[in-house]
Motif scaffolding. Structure first.
Motif, short mmCIF file in Angstrom:
data_model
loop_
_atom_site.label_atom_id
_atom_site.label_comp_id
_atom_site.label_asym_id
_atom_site.label_seq_id
_atom_site.Cartn_x
_atom_site.Cartn_y
_atom_site.Cartn_z
N ASP A 52 4.91 12.06 51.07
CA ASP A 52 4.42 11.55 52.54
C ASP A 52 3.66 12.72 53.48
O ASP A 52 3.92 12.98 54.67
CB ASP A 52 5.95 11.06 53.58
N MET A 53 2.97 13.26 52.59
CA MET A 53 2.06 14.21 53.16
C MET A 53 0.55 13.88 52.93
O MET A 53 0.27 13.11 52.03
CB MET A 53 2.21 15.65 52.47
N GLN A 54 -0.28 14.69 53.85
CA GLN A 54 -1.87 13.99 53.66
C GLN A 54 -2.48 15.43 53.07
O GLN A 54 -2.27 16.61 53.01
CB GLN A 54 -2.48 14.23 55.19
N ILE A 55 -3.67 14.92 51.95
CA ILE A 55 -4.39 15.99 51.22
C ILE A 55 -5.29 16.44 52.62
O ILE A 55 -6.13 15.44 53.15
CB ILE A 55 -5.15 15.20 50.18
N PRO A 56 -5.46 17.42 52.62
CA PRO A 56 -6.43 18.34 53.81
C PRO A 56 -7.77 17.88 53.20
O PRO A 56 -8.37 17.77 52.13
CB PRO A 56 -5.93 19.64 53.53
N ASN A 57 -8.75 17.59 54.17
CA ASN A 57 -10.31 17.50 54.12
C ASN A 57 -10.75 18.63 53.38
O ASN A 57 -11.59 18.35 52.67
CB ASN A 57 -10.76 17.12 55.43
N ASP A 58 -10.34 19.62 53.30
CA ASP A 58 -11.09 20.88 52.63
C ASP A 58 -10.13 21.45 51.51
O ASP A 58 -10.55 22.48 50.94
CB ASP A 58 -10.97 22.11 53.70
N PHE A 59 -9.62 20.37 50.82
CA PHE A 59 -8.85 20.72 49.57
C PHE A 59 -9.91 20.57 48.42
O PHE A 59 -10.15 19.32 47.95
CB PHE A 59 -7.87 19.58 49.68
N GLN A 60 -10.16 21.40 47.84
CA GLN A 60 -11.14 21.66 46.76
C GLN A 60 -10.28 21.33 45.54
O GLN A 60 -9.46 22.14 45.09
CB GLN A 60 -11.96 23.08 46.59
N MET A 61 -10.94 20.43 44.57
CA MET A 61 -10.10 19.96 43.30
C MET A 61 -11.20 20.20 42.19
O MET A 61 -12.23 19.98 42.24
CB MET A 61 -9.66 18.58 43.34
N MET A 62 -10.66 20.83 41.05
CA MET A 62 -11.30 20.77 39.91
C MET A 62 -10.79 19.68 38.93
O MET A 62 -9.52 19.84 38.71
CB MET A 62 -11.16 22.24 39.07
N LYS A 63 -11.50 18.77 38.33
CA LYS A 63 -10.95 17.69 37.81
C LYS A 63 -9.97 18.11 36.46
O LYS A 63 -10.68 18.71 35.58
CB LYS A 63 -11.81 16.60 37.26
N VAL A 64 -8.92 17.81 36.26
CA VAL A 64 -8.06 17.56 35.23
C VAL A 64 -7.84 16.28 34.62
O VAL A 64 -7.12 15.69 35.41
CB VAL A 64 -6.81 18.48 35.17
N SER A 65 -8.36 15.92 33.48
CA SER A 65 -8.16 14.61 32.97
C SER A 65 -6.77 14.15 33.04
O SER A 65 -5.93 14.93 32.63
CB SER A 65 -9.24 14.32 31.92
N GLY A 66 -6.40 12.90 33.03
CA GLY A 66 -5.22 12.36 32.73
C GLY A 66 -4.49 11.69 33.73
O GLY A 66 -4.52 12.15 35.01
N GLU A 67 -3.84 10.75 33.47
CA GLU A 67 -3.14 10.15 34.86
C GLU A 67 -1.64 9.62 34.15
O GLU A 67 -1.45 9.05 32.87
CB GLU A 67 -3.67 8.72 35.14
N PHE A 68 -0.54 9.68 34.87
CA PHE A 68 0.89 9.39 34.46
C PHE A 68 1.61 9.16 35.96
O PHE A 68 1.20 9.42 36.70
CB PHE A 68 1.55 10.42 33.60
N THR A 69 2.85 8.19 35.75
CA THR A 69 3.48 8.20 36.92
C THR A 69 4.64 9.20 36.79
O THR A 69 5.27 9.78 36.07
CB THR A 69 4.47 6.80 36.55
N ILE A 70 4.48 10.06 38.09
CA ILE A 70 5.40 11.17 38.42
C ILE A 70 6.81 10.53 38.66
O ILE A 70 6.92 9.60 39.27
CB ILE A 70 4.79 11.86 39.81
#
Length: 308
Positions: A52-70
């Motif tokens: 229940d938190m927001q991703i900041p607008n200046d949050f730089q990401m380097m893509k790491v492929s893959g998806e799963f249910t946390i």
């Protein structure tokens, strides 16, 4: 004014507390580094939604492929694989000099094993990937502990207490960490008590003498009796300790400085730091995680203390 260092942040096991720490600390660390988080948008937003938190607008990401249910608090092969891929992405960014260093959030060793990752942990992987003999050092400005042996069974430690490998370890530590004096612990109770309780200390003594002769000054002292090495009086004199095995050094260190300690990998072509705690599955996604160790791990990169 010098520009801020760019740091690649590997997110650790997403079933644990790593991403909570990242989000809590972002607005603070961005004032003294330029963080790049190794995660894709899908996984980042899924973790943020659970918190229940927001991703900041200046949050730089380097893509790491893959998806799963946390699954908060669960050991998972998919989460283990993703944490490993996030880590190797961060290392690639450092090797290519896209970033100036790497900070790692905690992984779960069993999850790595379940995912088929052939390493016990970060340090083992770094040794193989970078083809360099890393030294694991943990602690804070009040006290650092370098580990001679790390993640091996206790029954095997004695086999490693030999003069030449101990000497080589001390020389590598000296080249990576220009500090003195450094206490070298004995292996037996009372440091062997002159052979009454074991004689492996003779190998430690030989290694210390040879290392100091090679360096040209008395950098290393010991063997120091292990059960007095962490007393207040000893800590006033020794700010760096070499422990013969994992719990000999880390049990007292964490009892003293658990929240503020960090993990530093020395002797590598890149600088990697990490939090000095685990995934804390018991409090995952409960907003109870401390950011202090992570903050110290990030800030270590801005220091000029001759570590490499």
């Amino acid at each position: 004014m010098p520009s801020m260092k760019r740091l690649a942040i590997s997110v650790g096991d997403l079933n644990g507390i790593g991403f909570e720490i990242i989000l809590k600390a972002h607005n603070q660390i961005k004032h003294f580094c330029d963080p790049i988080y190794c995660i894709n948008h899908t996984m980042a937003h899924q973790a943020a939604l659970l918190l229940d938190m927001q991703i900041p607008n200046d949050f730089q990401m380097m893509k790491v492929s893959g998806e799963f249910t946390i699954q908060p608090g669960h050991v998972s092969a998919k989460s283990g694989r993703y944490s490993f891929d996030s880590f190797t992405t961060a290392i690639d960014l450092a090797v290519s000099k896209t970033v100036d260093g790497v900070v790692t959030l905690p992984i779960h060793k069993e999850a790595w094993r379940m995912a088929g990752v052939g390493y016990v942990g970060h340090t083992d992987a770094l040794r193989d990937i970078l083809k360099a003999d890393a030294i694991m050092m943990l602690g804070c400005d009040k006290l650092y502990v370098a580990l001679y042996t790390e993640h091996i069974p206790l029954r095997e430690v004695i086999e490693h207490i030999r003069s030449e490998p101990l000497y080589n370890f001390m020389i590598r530590l000296h080249h990576s960490l220009k500090r003195s004096p450094i206490a070298v612990l004995g292996i037996n109770p009372h440091a062997g008590d002159h052979g009454v309780l074991g004689d492996e200390e003779r190998f430690i003594e030989e290694a210390i003498q040879k290392a100091n002769e090679t360096i040209g000054e008395a950098v290393f002292e010991g063997p120091i009796v292990p059960d007095v090495a962490f007393t207040p009086r000893s800590r006033e004199y020794f700010k760096t300790v070499v422990a013969m095995y994992h719990d000999q050094g880390l049990a007292p260190l964490k009892a003293l400085y658990f929240d503020e300690g960090i993990n530093v990998s020395l002797g590598l072509p890149i600088l990697r730091t990490s939090v000095d705690h685990g995934t804390a599955f018991d409090i995952a996604y409960q907003k109870k995680a401390s950011i202090l160790s992570y903050m110290n791990a990030v800030q270590f990169h801005s220091r000029d203390d001759n570590t490499k």
